[in-house]
Design a protein around this motif. Structure first.
Motif, PDB file in Angstrom:
ATOM      1  N   VAL A  30       0.853  -1.168   0.000  1.00  0.00           N
ATOM      2  CA  VAL A  30       0.000   0.000   0.000  1.00  0.00           C
ATOM      3  C   VAL A  30       0.905   1.240   0.000  1.00  0.00           C
ATOM      4  O   VAL A  30       1.759   1.376   0.872  1.00  0.00           O
ATOM      5  CB  VAL A  30      -0.932   0.034   1.223  1.00  0.00           C
ATOM      6  N   ASN A  31       0.728   2.076  -1.001  1.00  0.00           N
ATOM      7  CA  ASN A  31       1.522   3.301  -1.057  1.00  0.00           C
ATOM      8  C   ASN A  31       0.814   4.392  -0.272  1.00  0.00           C
ATOM      9  O   ASN A  31      -0.334   4.731  -0.525  1.00  0.00           O
ATOM     10  CB  ASN A  31       1.697   3.762  -2.511  1.00  0.00           C
ATOM     11  N   VAL A  32       1.500   4.927   0.700  1.00  0.00           N
ATOM     12  CA  VAL A  32       0.944   5.974   1.546  1.00  0.00           C
ATOM     13  C   VAL A  32       1.820   7.203   1.356  1.00  0.00           C
ATOM     14  O   VAL A  32       3.041   7.132   1.426  1.00  0.00           O
ATOM     15  CB  VAL A  32       0.958   5.539   3.029  1.00  0.00           C
ATOM     16  N   SER A  33       1.190   8.349   1.114  1.00  0.00           N
ATOM     17  CA  SER A  33       1.974   9.578   0.928  1.00  0.00           C
ATOM     18  C   SER A  33       2.530  10.008   2.264  1.00  0.00           C
ATOM     19  O   SER A  33       1.925   9.828   3.309  1.00  0.00           O
ATOM     20  CB  SER A  33       1.110  10.687   0.314  1.00  0.00           C
ATOM     21  N   GLN A  34       3.681  10.631   2.236  1.00  0.00           N
ATOM     22  CA  GLN A  34       4.370  11.060   3.437  1.00  0.00           C
ATOM     23  C   GLN A  34       4.164  12.555   3.697  1.00  0.00           C
ATOM     24  O   GLN A  34       4.967  13.192   4.330  1.00  0.00           O
ATOM     25  CB  GLN A  34       5.856  10.745   3.315  1.00  0.00           C
TER      26      GLN A  34
END
Length: 79
Positions: A74-78
């Protein structure tokens, strides 16, 4: 020399049969223990080998069936 002849050595003033019987029993038991230990060692090694083969076969079966669980990244923005 403590004994006058070899036959006197074997007789040991009447104690020879007891002494030589003790030596005979000792050596027979030692040989029996070595044979038994060798047999048990081979049995233990064979048991371990069978266990390793069983584990290897089990892991190959699980690999053939596919993974039990799947994970998704899962790509989560930082931000």
């Amino acid at each position: 020399m403590a004994f006058e002849s070899f036959s006197a050595f074997l007789a040991m003033e009447g104690h020879g049969p007891y002494v030589w019987a003790c030596y005979g029993v000792f050596f027979l038991l030692m040989i029996a223990m070595m044979v038994w230990s060798s047999h048990r060692r081979r049995a233990a090694i064979e048991s371990c080998r069978r266990g390793y083969e069983f584990q290897a076969g089990r892991s190959e079966q699980q690999a053939a069936r596919g993974a039990a669980a799947s994970f998704t990244r899962v790509n989560v923005s930082q931000d």
